[in-house]
Scaffold this motif. Structure first.
Motif, short mmCIF file in Angstrom:
data_model
loop_
_atom_site.label_atom_id
_atom_site.label_comp_id
_atom_site.label_asym_id
_atom_site.label_seq_id
_atom_site.Cartn_x
_atom_site.Cartn_y
_atom_site.Cartn_z
N SER A 55 41.18 41.09 46.69
CA SER A 55 40.93 42.51 46.94
C SER A 55 40.56 43.22 45.65
O SER A 55 40.97 42.81 44.56
CB SER A 55 42.17 43.19 47.54
OG SER A 55 42.47 42.64 48.80
N TYR A 110 40.72 47.24 44.11
CA TYR A 110 41.38 48.50 44.44
C TYR A 110 40.46 49.70 44.25
O TYR A 110 39.44 49.64 43.56
CB TYR A 110 42.65 48.66 43.60
CG TYR A 110 43.73 47.68 44.02
CD1 TYR A 110 44.35 47.80 45.26
CD2 TYR A 110 44.10 46.63 43.19
CE1 TYR A 110 45.32 46.89 45.67
CE2 TYR A 110 45.06 45.71 43.59
CZ TYR A 110 45.67 45.85 44.83
OH TYR A 110 46.61 44.95 45.23
N SER A 111 40.85 50.80 44.87
CA SER A 111 40.08 52.04 44.88
C SER A 111 40.05 52.69 43.49
O SER A 111 40.75 52.28 42.57
CB SER A 111 40.69 53.00 45.90
OG SER A 111 40.17 54.29 45.77
N SER A 167 42.16 49.51 49.28
CA SER A 167 41.48 48.37 48.64
C SER A 167 40.25 47.97 49.44
O SER A 167 40.04 48.45 50.57
CB SER A 167 42.44 47.18 48.51
OG SER A 167 42.83 46.73 49.79
#
Length: 659
Positions: A53, A55-56, A106
């Motif tokens: 993943s 992340y933002s 994410s």
């Protein structure tokens, strides 16, 4: 203890990275979309490996470092418009960063970030930036990382072109669907043909009778027959899946222009054809049928499945060559074609068993088994023999050996279909044929149709285009007499003085494409230099010697008067053959950019890599209209069988060149 373990894990990962064993679960690419002369959209795409993943840009306090973009304003030469936009993503709960856990946004698989900029100085050609991020799974994270990003404004695509590219992608997807649909349809018809062979047709009443007698009720019999049909479908689809899995979806398509692939399948199809004609039978070991048949007595779902498998094995001498031919043809298409082909084939085989089990009374309407079943088998044998020479022709074209030129290919097909005509009219008998005093009306009708087709091909020996079979023979320029027997280039010069003026002195590196005398270059640099010299736009034709759709375009679209006029008088044509197996000169052999560590040794490899790197495409035909600075005048197109649509594309591109 957990913190110490996490620290050791981070140190271990860092050590591995330092030693050169770098693992990058996230790959970054950039592109630029032009909004106006001063405004651009910088697009960054992250491709994320499975189970990882990203992340933002906004994360909770105490969480991971956010994904952060930093853009260089080039000394005030540009300014950012708003913030960097990110995709929707997904909020997930994780305890990776503290024991209480937290919800963090994410992204998985792919994430696209967009940043608008406005140029203060219009001379800016490039924007430099970097992204800082961390990649994690549900159980661990890699150390934070920074990646440099470069946005080349000179390669930007306008918003309208971006929409057009998306539309083109959608069209390509639609063409792919149509290709799979045609494979399914052909396979379905082939399944019905296999159904009418001596090995399968007599099995219908036997099998249906078994289900109706052994079942306690009609409903039970129908249910068992349906399961039997589904089992047949499952067996053949599994075969298609295995073929795709062993060779790989992309590898199958790449094999279609491979010399040894084509020669091997020429030999295989000849063996299949000779078997159908009655020389011998191709059968699987009898022990296989015995073992499978013994399992069929077990009853229940397993027993029914083994009954279906027994049918596949026992009927192999008739269905094997058809299945093999289908898989060969599907293999040349690549992708899921073998699976779709086997689905269509098996569906046609399975349907009658289920339908006749549901309506046993229909069995009375079936024709009785007889010599007509062998006739079907022989006709299929002739068709497979004709198809076999297409694969041999592909190999000859790719190697440019000129052993199986157009006239020879057409002569072979005339002989094959002529012999089939005589067979259908009862003038030839083969080993498994039954003695007969007369022929049926249906057989006579089919014989007349095949005879007419044979006569239709005769003018092809003298240069006729034969549009009905344009995809099969070699192109007209690949022949002993490109302008037709008894009609040479000298004849054409005496007929038209304008042709003499245009083509009597060909520029260096140029070739004439018979029979319409289109001037074509086979070298990119020479063609471009000539275009600059005479002030015309360039049309690049990425083609192939074994490309069926390329031949269809050349013989059905390029010959239209208005299209032909453009190709002869308004553009400089550069035809680049991506399957040309001739060796490059030693000074032209270079390292491949697509496959590091490998050399580009053949002419075709050079043009194939050019198409892939520059135009992000690898299918043929592929047409590009280009200006002298090597920029596109209009979005490239692929196979376009509609002549009006193709002409409009040419005219629009040429119009852009004149602006």
């Amino acid at each position: 203890m957990k913190k110490i373990t996490l620290l050791l894990l981070v140190l271990l990962i860092s050590t591995i990275t330092v030693r050169g064993q770098i693992f990058n679960p996230i790959k970054w690419t950039t592109k630029v979309e032009k909004i106006s002369d001063s405004k651009y959209k910088l697009i960054t795409e992250a491709t994320i490996k499975e189970n990882w993943s990203l992340y933002s840009q906004e994360v909770p306090k105490g969480g991971p470092i956010p994904t952060t973009f930093t853009y260089d304003d080039n000394g005030g030469s540009l300014k950012l418009v708003g913030n960097t936009k990110e995709p929707k993503g997904k909020v997930k709960f994780t305890k990776l960063f503290n024991e209480e856990g937290m919800n963090i946004k994410s992204f998985a698989y792919k994430a696209v970030f967009e940043q608008e900029i406005e140029l203060v100085d219009l001379k800016v050609k490039e924007v430099i930036a970097f992204v800082e991020f961390i990649a994690c799974t549900d159980e661990k994270c890699l150390p934070p990382k920074e990646i440099d990003l470069v946005f080349d404004l000179t390669k930007s695509v306008s918003k309208s072109n971006a929409i057009a590219n998306k539309a083109k992608s959608d069209n390509d997807s639609e063409e792919s669907k149509k290709g799979l649909l045609s494979i399914f349809f052909i396979a379905f018809l082939s399944g019905f043909a296999a159904l009418l062979t001596p090995c399968v047709f007599p099995m219908i009443p036997m099998t249906v009778s078994f289900f109706t007698k052994q079942s306690k009720s009609k409903a039970k019999g129908i249910k068992n027959a349906i399961i039997y049909g589904v089992s047949i479908i499952a067996i053949y689809v599994l075969l298609g899946t295995v073929v795709t899995g062993v060779f790989g979806a992309d590898a199958l398509n790449a094999l279609s222009t491979n010399v040894w692939f084509n020669i091997s399948f020429f030999l295989i199809l000849v063996i299949f054809a000779v078997s159908f004609l009655g020389a011998f039978e191709i059968t699987l070991p009898s022990s296989w049928a015995t073992k499978v048949d013994s399992q069929a007595d077990r009853g229940g779902l397993i027993g029914i499945f083994f009954m279906a498998l027994a049918l596949a094995i026992v009927s192999f001498s008739c269905t094997g060559p058809i299945v093999g031919t289908l898989l060969v043809e599907a293999a040349s298409k690549g992708g899921l074609a073998p699976i779709i082909g086997m689905l269509g084939f098996s569906l046609a085989i399975a349907l009658p068993f289920a339908l006749f089990a549901a309506f046993p009374g229909w069995l009375n309407s079936l024709p009785k088994s007889g010599g007509w079943l062998n006739t079907v088998k022989v006709v299929l044998g002739f068709l497979e023999l004709a198809l076999a020479f297409k694969f041999l022709s592909n190999a000859d074209l790719v190697m440019q050996l000129h052993l199986l030129e157009r006239e020879v290919f057409i002569a072979i097909w005339i002989a094959i279909f002529g012999a089939l005509t005589l067979y259908l009219l009862g003038k030839i008998q083969l080993p498994h044929d039954s003695p007969q005093k007369h022929i049926s009306v249906g057989r006579l009708s089919l014989g007349l149709v095949v005879g007419a087709f044979t006569i239709y091909m005769l003018p092809g020996l003298w240069g006729a285009p034969l549009n009905l079979i344009s995809a099969f023979p070699p192109p007209q320029h690949y022949s002993e007499s490109p302008y037709g027997v008894g009609y040479t280039k000298q004849n054409s010069i005496t007929v038209s003085s304008s042709k003499t003026d245009t083509h009597s002195n060909l520029p260096e590196g140029a070739h004439l494409m018979p029979p319409h005398d289109i001037v074509s270059f086979h070298d990119y640099d020479k063609g471009l230099a000539y275009a600059k010299k005479i002030g015309k736009p360039v049309m690049i034709d990425f083609t192939g010697h074994a490309c069926v759709n390329c031949r269809k375009m050349e013989q059905n679209v390029w010959v239209k008067p208005k299209v032909l006029d453009v190709l002869k008088n308004k553009v400089v044509l550069i035809s680049l053959y991506v399957d040309d197996k001739r060796a490059l000169n030693k000074d032209e052999v270079v390292d491949s950019k697509l496959n590091p560590g490998k050399k580009l040794k053949y002419i075709g490899q050079k043009w194939s890599e050019l198409q892939t790197l520059k135009y992000k495409a690898n299918s043929q035909p592929f047409y590009v209209l280009m200006a002298h600075d090597e920029t596109n005048l209009i979005d490239p197109v692929s196979y376009t069988p509609n002549a009006d649509e193709y002409y409009n594309w040419l005219e629009k591109g040429i119009g852009n060149f004149k602006k």
